[in-house]
Scaffold this active site. Sequence first.
Site, PDB file in Angstrom:
ATOM      1  N   GLU A 108      21.683 -26.105  23.275  1.00 28.03           N
ATOM      2  CA  GLU A 108      21.795 -25.541  21.928  1.00 28.03           C
ATOM      3  C   GLU A 108      21.612 -24.026  21.948  1.00 28.03           C
ATOM      4  OE1 GLU A 108      18.616 -25.242  19.216  1.00 28.03           O
ATOM      5  OE2 GLU A 108      17.473 -26.813  20.240  1.00 28.03           O
ATOM      6  N   LYS A 121      21.976 -19.836  11.156  1.00 26.56           N
ATOM      7  CA  LYS A 121      21.487 -21.072  11.749  1.00 26.56           C
ATOM      8  C   LYS A 121      22.323 -22.209  11.186  1.00 26.56           C
ATOM      9  CE  LYS A 121      17.208 -23.758  12.354  1.00 26.56           C
ATOM     10  NZ  LYS A 121      15.773 -23.835  12.012  1.00 26.56           N
ATOM     11  N   VAL A 141      20.053 -28.772  16.770  1.00 23.88           N
ATOM     12  CA  VAL A 141      20.208 -30.028  17.504  1.00 23.88           C
ATOM     13  C   VAL A 141      21.336 -30.854  16.896  1.00 23.88           C
ATOM     14  CG1 VAL A 141      19.112 -32.242  18.024  1.00 23.88           C
ATOM     15  CG2 VAL A 141      17.843 -30.114  18.376  1.00 23.88           C
ATOM     16  N   ASP A 180      12.217 -33.531   2.461  1.00 22.73           N
ATOM     17  CA  ASP A 180      12.518 -32.604   3.562  1.00 22.73           C
ATOM     18  C   ASP A 180      12.556 -33.366   4.880  1.00 22.73           C
ATOM     19  OD1 ASP A 180      12.927 -30.437   5.162  1.00 22.73           O
ATOM     20  OD2 ASP A 180      11.193 -29.299   4.474  1.00 22.73           O
ATOM     21  N   SER A 192      14.800 -33.506   8.577  1.00 20.50           N
ATOM     22  CA  SER A 192      15.761 -32.793   9.401  1.00 20.50           C
ATOM     23  C   SER A 192      17.075 -33.552   9.517  1.00 20.50           C
ATOM     24  CB  SER A 192      15.188 -32.568  10.804  1.00 20.50           C
ATOM     25  OG  SER A 192      16.182 -32.053  11.673  1.00 20.50           O
ATOM     26  N   ALA A 193      18.173 -32.814   9.469  1.00 14.29           N
ATOM     27  CA  ALA A 193      19.498 -33.404   9.673  1.00 14.29           C
ATOM     28  C   ALA A 193      19.679 -33.913  11.097  1.00 14.29           C
ATOM     29  CB  ALA A 193      20.580 -32.372   9.354  1.00 14.29           C
ATOM     30  N   ASP A 194      18.768 -33.530  12.002  1.00 18.44           N
ATOM     31  CA  ASP A 194      18.859 -34.034  13.380  1.00 18.44           C
ATOM     32  C   ASP A 194      18.849 -35.556  13.410  1.00 18.44           C
ATOM     33  OD1 ASP A 194      18.696 -31.380  14.047  1.00 18.44           O
ATOM     34  OD2 ASP A 194      16.732 -31.509  15.012  1.00 18.44           O
ATOM     35  N   LYS A 242       7.756 -31.281  17.067  1.00 23.59           N
ATOM     36  CA  LYS A 242       6.647 -30.360  16.864  1.00 23.59           C
ATOM     37  C   LYS A 242       5.580 -31.001  15.979  1.00 23.59           C
ATOM     38  CE  LYS A 242       9.672 -26.401  17.470  1.00 23.59           C
ATOM     39  NZ  LYS A 242      10.896 -27.204  17.678  1.00 23.59           N
TER      40      LYS A 242
END
Length: 314
Positions: A34, A94, A114, A146, A148-150, A167
């Site tokens: 990435e 981003k 990612v 909230d 993540s789109a990951d 994390k």
Amino acid sequence: MPHVSHPVSQSGRLWLSPEVADAVAAGRPVVALESTLLAHGLPAPQNRAAADELESAVRAHGAVPATVAVLDGMPRVGLSASELDRVCGGDLAKLSVRDLGPAVGLGRDGATTVAATATLAQAAGVSVFATGGLGGVHRGAAETWDVSADLAALAGTAVLVVCSGVKSILDVPATLEMLETESVPVLGYRTDAFPGFYRRDSGHPVPWRVDSPAEAAAVWRAHRVLGRGAGAVLAQPVPVADELDAGLHDRLLAEGLAMLAERGVTGKDVTPALLEHFHAGSGGASLRTNLALVHANAELAAQVAVELAAVPVP
């Protein structure tokens, strides 16, 4: 240099470097990397040195590196030295999956997360991807939504993501629960504990363990046949010698969470802000940890890619 049809934008095309295009066509091992890590996760000049180091780590283990980014509105899989300079030079947006179409359509530059990297890697025919940490469910997501789109990208993208877990700012059990719901296998590499990025053990177990690149490749082959197009996570803990001190980690995490709440930082701005807080507060120790874990993941991804190339996925 070939163009490959690009599923994200009808007007866009996916550009493969000659080396990556040749390797994919010949069935040789390739590892996607990435660019958000370089553009937003590491400070200059360490980011440019890391770009070369990660690509060298992949090559040293017999695979071709394919760093992914969008430059001049063109999604690129495999970057030249001058293109890596641009990625590391700043001023890149981003880009998650939702941002690929606008960036391509408007001719912009962007570093891929990612989710976006996995999407473009799959489009290029690359199924192994090395990164630092996976995005996940944020604390308080029941109120903020909230997430993540990951995670959504992995649910529908047949890419094996080699990472060091998530994390510690994230809601780890909720993240693992969502991966289970989305039928994304989570494998611990030589560990029974799900890694916590800076720390080797997040306090939560992994459902499956593998102890060699060959085992990881065998699982991925089987999942490609049976997993309905979902990706998989291969979670490797940071090397023992590079793990961030537990007391320092816990203090910085508490301070970081308070800082984010005070400043109202949300969404895709959370991770860069947290990384900067850890870097400044640890006197650079967290940066060394970050570099060590992503280097180890690049090496492992290359080893798995070599195993996969030896016996191609059906």
